[in-house]
Every structure is written in C-alpha cells, then in structure tokens.
Write a protein that holds these residues in place. Structure first.
Motif, PDB file in Angstrom:
ATOM      1  N   ASP A   1       0.807  -1.219   0.000  1.00 31.29           N
ATOM      2  CA  ASP A   1       0.000   0.000   0.000  1.00 31.29           C
ATOM      3  C   ASP A   1       0.841   1.270   0.000  1.00 31.29           C
ATOM      4  OD1 ASP A   1      -2.323  -1.467  -0.052  1.00 31.29           O
ATOM      5  OD2 ASP A   1      -2.635  -1.389   2.120  1.00 31.29           O
ATOM      6  N   LYS A   2       2.161   1.117   0.027  1.00 33.54           N
ATOM      7  CA  LYS A   2       3.108   2.240  -0.020  1.00 33.54           C
ATOM      8  C   LYS A   2       2.954   3.143   1.204  1.00 33.54           C
ATOM      9  CE  LYS A   2       5.284   4.934  -3.745  1.00 33.54           C
ATOM     10  NZ  LYS A   2       6.012   3.941  -4.555  1.00 33.54           N
ATOM     11  N   THR A   3       3.177   2.537   2.369  1.00 31.33           N
ATOM     12  CA  THR A   3       3.174   3.262   3.639  1.00 31.33           C
ATOM     13  C   THR A   3       4.321   2.725   4.493  1.00 31.33           C
ATOM     14  OG1 THR A   3       1.824   1.712   4.939  1.00 31.33           O
ATOM     15  CG2 THR A   3       0.633   3.310   3.554  1.00 31.33           C
TER      16      THR A   3
ATOM     17  N   SER B   1       0.734   4.308  -4.534  1.00 33.34           N
ATOM     18  CA  SER B   1       0.289   4.843  -3.243  1.00 33.34           C
ATOM     19  C   SER B   1      -1.222   4.687  -3.084  1.00 33.34           C
ATOM     20  CB  SER B   1       0.656   6.326  -3.124  1.00 33.34           C
ATOM     21  OG  SER B   1       2.047   6.488  -3.029  1.00 33.34           O
ATOM     22  N   LYS B   2      -1.623   4.200  -1.925  1.00 29.17           N
ATOM     23  CA  LYS B   2      -3.049   4.005  -1.653  1.00 29.17           C
ATOM     24  C   LYS B   2      -3.531   4.793  -0.437  1.00 29.17           C
ATOM     25  CE  LYS B   2      -2.953  -0.612  -3.693  1.00 29.17           C
ATOM     26  NZ  LYS B   2      -3.076  -2.068  -3.449  1.00 29.17           N
ATOM     27  N   PHE B   3      -2.627   5.546   0.186  1.00 28.11           N
ATOM     28  CA  PHE B   3      -2.995   6.329   1.355  1.00 28.11           C
ATOM     29  C   PHE B   3      -2.429   7.740   1.227  1.00 28.11           C
ATOM     30  CE2 PHE B   3      -3.666   2.100   2.900  1.00 28.11           C
ATOM     31  CZ  PHE B   3      -4.617   2.195   3.907  1.00 28.11           C
TER      32      PHE B   3
ATOM     33  N   ARG C   1      -1.885   9.270  -2.878  1.00 28.11           N
ATOM     34  CA  ARG C   1      -2.747   8.321  -3.590  1.00 28.11           C
ATOM     35  C   ARG C   1      -3.408   8.956  -4.816  1.00 28.11           C
ATOM     36  NH1 ARG C   1      -5.879   9.870   0.826  1.00 28.11           N
ATOM     37  NH2 ARG C   1      -8.043  10.454   0.367  1.00 28.11           N
ATOM     38  N   SER C   2      -3.535  10.266  -4.835  1.00 32.89           N
ATOM     39  CA  SER C   2      -4.157  10.935  -5.987  1.00 32.89           C
ATOM     40  C   SER C   2      -3.261  10.893  -7.222  1.00 32.89           C
ATOM     41  CB  SER C   2      -4.493  12.391  -5.643  1.00 32.89           C
ATOM     42  OG  SER C   2      -3.323  13.144  -5.371  1.00 32.89           O
TER      43      SER C   2
ATOM     44  N   LYS D   1      -1.594   8.155  -8.113  1.00 34.57           N
ATOM     45  CA  LYS D   1      -1.732   6.790  -8.642  1.00 34.57           C
ATOM     46  C   LYS D   1      -0.407   6.245  -9.196  1.00 34.57           C
ATOM     47  CE  LYS D   1      -6.617   7.609  -9.522  1.00 34.57           C
ATOM     48  NZ  LYS D   1      -7.715   7.626 -10.518  1.00 34.57           N
TER      49      LYS D   1
ATOM     50  N   THR E   1       3.373   7.388  -8.768  1.00 36.03           N
ATOM     51  CA  THR E   1       4.192   7.173  -7.571  1.00 36.03           C
ATOM     52  C   THR E   1       5.120   5.974  -7.700  1.00 36.03           C
ATOM     53  OG1 THR E   1       2.433   5.848  -6.529  1.00 36.03           O
ATOM     54  CG2 THR E   1       2.439   8.214  -6.079  1.00 36.03           C
TER      55      THR E   1
ATOM     56  N   ASP F   1       8.333   5.052  -0.549  1.00 40.57           N
ATOM     57  CA  ASP F   1       7.496   5.775   0.409  1.00 40.57           C
ATOM     58  C   ASP F   1       8.360   6.359   1.512  1.00 40.57           C
ATOM     59  OD1 ASP F   1       4.805   6.435   1.629  1.00 40.57           O
ATOM     60  OD2 ASP F   1       5.735   5.270   3.234  1.00 40.57           O
TER      61      ASP F   1
END
Length: 208
Positions: free
Chosen positions: A129-131, A173-175, A179-180, A182, A185, A190
């Motif tokens: 989730d790329k965090t 990126s999903k958080f 995330r905007s 898409k 990224t 991260d």
C-alpha cells in the motif's frame, strides 16, 4: 548479550542520529507526491528521542518509558508522522511486562509484535500500500522467524525493513495525499517506509 536499559538507550540514540542524518532526503522524496515535510517531522521526533532518552535509566521499566515517549511523540506537529511514530514507538512496550528491564531474544520478539499490533489498530495499510507498514510488517515477520541472539533478531528486522522500503518503490500509493497521483508514484519509495527502516536500522546498529 541481553538488552537492558543502558543498551536500549544506546539503540534509541543511534536511531535518532540516523533519522537526523536523513531528514533532507526524507523531505525530498516526500515532496514528490506529498507535503514535503516528512523529514522535518522526523527531525523533530529524533530530537525528542534524544531529549527523553536520559530519563530511561530512572524509569520504572522499559515499558513505562516507551509509553511516555510514545505519548510525547504523538504531540509532535507535522502531519500524520507524529501520531504514527508515537504509536509505533509506544507500541514497542505494549507486550513487555511491568518491571521488565532486561530483554532476551523472546522479549525482543514481543517488543516487535506489540508494535505491529498497535499499528494495526490505527491503520488498515498492508504491504503493497506504499506506507510505513511496507517496512514494519516485514521487519516484524523477520524478527519472529529468526532464531538466535538479540542482535541476530534486530539485524534480521533491520534488513527486512530496508528491503521493504526498497520494495515500496514498486507500489502505487493508496494512502494520504500521494494516492491521488496513482501510477505516477511508482519508482519513488514511500518516505514513511524509508524513515521506518532507518529507525529500525538504528536500533540494530545501536546494540553494540
């Protein structure tokens, strides 16, 4: 070698020094798709660790010290990093026992599992989730699988965290604000995963 208050203080100091050394890099990668202030916040957290670590020796136990440190870090301003790192660092003490001031290999594994459990209470993010969880989850899994000394466990966790941070380059990126962007990224790690890997590497290297 066991992990006692003196050793743990050295580990925290080393982690804080590593974090301070990478603040510009962390802000640079964060600026590509985020607010660009991750390094600044990490610097504040590192400074707070350096300020508070002297209180460890007088603390009742490692658990209570980590709880107090985590609460203090949660108050650090600068986006979500303060609350996240406050939870992560405070979580290191959750599964420790009252009065426990010397940790063996099993105790260090409990430290990592408690940390992950606390983080999973506040985020649904998983690997991919790329965090910061891209670094933390592999680190905890590696710690659990490793048989050997405290140093062996910490080194395995650090290597896994670094691998996870590197792998975050491949993810979308999903958080957060990123995330905007898409698929844009992809190719950038991260910032939270990188800072988490730096923190865990510092803990490992600080055990001398």
């Amino acid at each position: 070698m066991v992990l006692d208050k003196k050793v743990f203080a050295n580990m925290l100091v080393q982690a804080a020094e590593y974090m301070q050394a990478k603040t510009e890099y962390l802000s640079e990668i964060d600026s590509r798709f985020g607010d660009g202030d991750h390094g600044i916040t990490i610097g504040k957290i590192a400074a707070l660790i350096q300020e508070k670590v002297s209180q460890l020796e007088e603390a009742q136990d490692i658990k209570s010290f980590l709880d107090d440190l985590g609460m203090a870090i949660m108050e650090v301003r600068g986006g979500s990093a303060g609350p996240l790192y406050g939870t992560l660092i405070g979580g290191l003490g959750v599964d420790l026992n009252d009065g426990e001031n010397t940790l063996d290999a099993e105790g260090v594994k409990r430290m990592f599992t408690g940390c992950l459990s606390e983080m999973e209470d506040i985020t649904t993010a998983k690997v991919g989730d790329k965090t910061m969880m891209d670094a933390l989850i592999p680190a905890v899994e590696a710690a659990q699988k490793t048989e050997g000394s405290v140093k062996d466990i910490l080194e395995a966790a650090a290597k896994a965290a670094e691998g996870g941070a590197k792998d975050s380059e491949k993810y979308v990126s999903k958080f957060g604000r990123a995330r905007s962007y898409k698929e844009q990224t992809i190719g950038t790690p991260d910032a939270g995963a990188v800072s988490t890997s730096i923190f865990i590497r510092g803990l490992a290297d600080g055990m001398k």
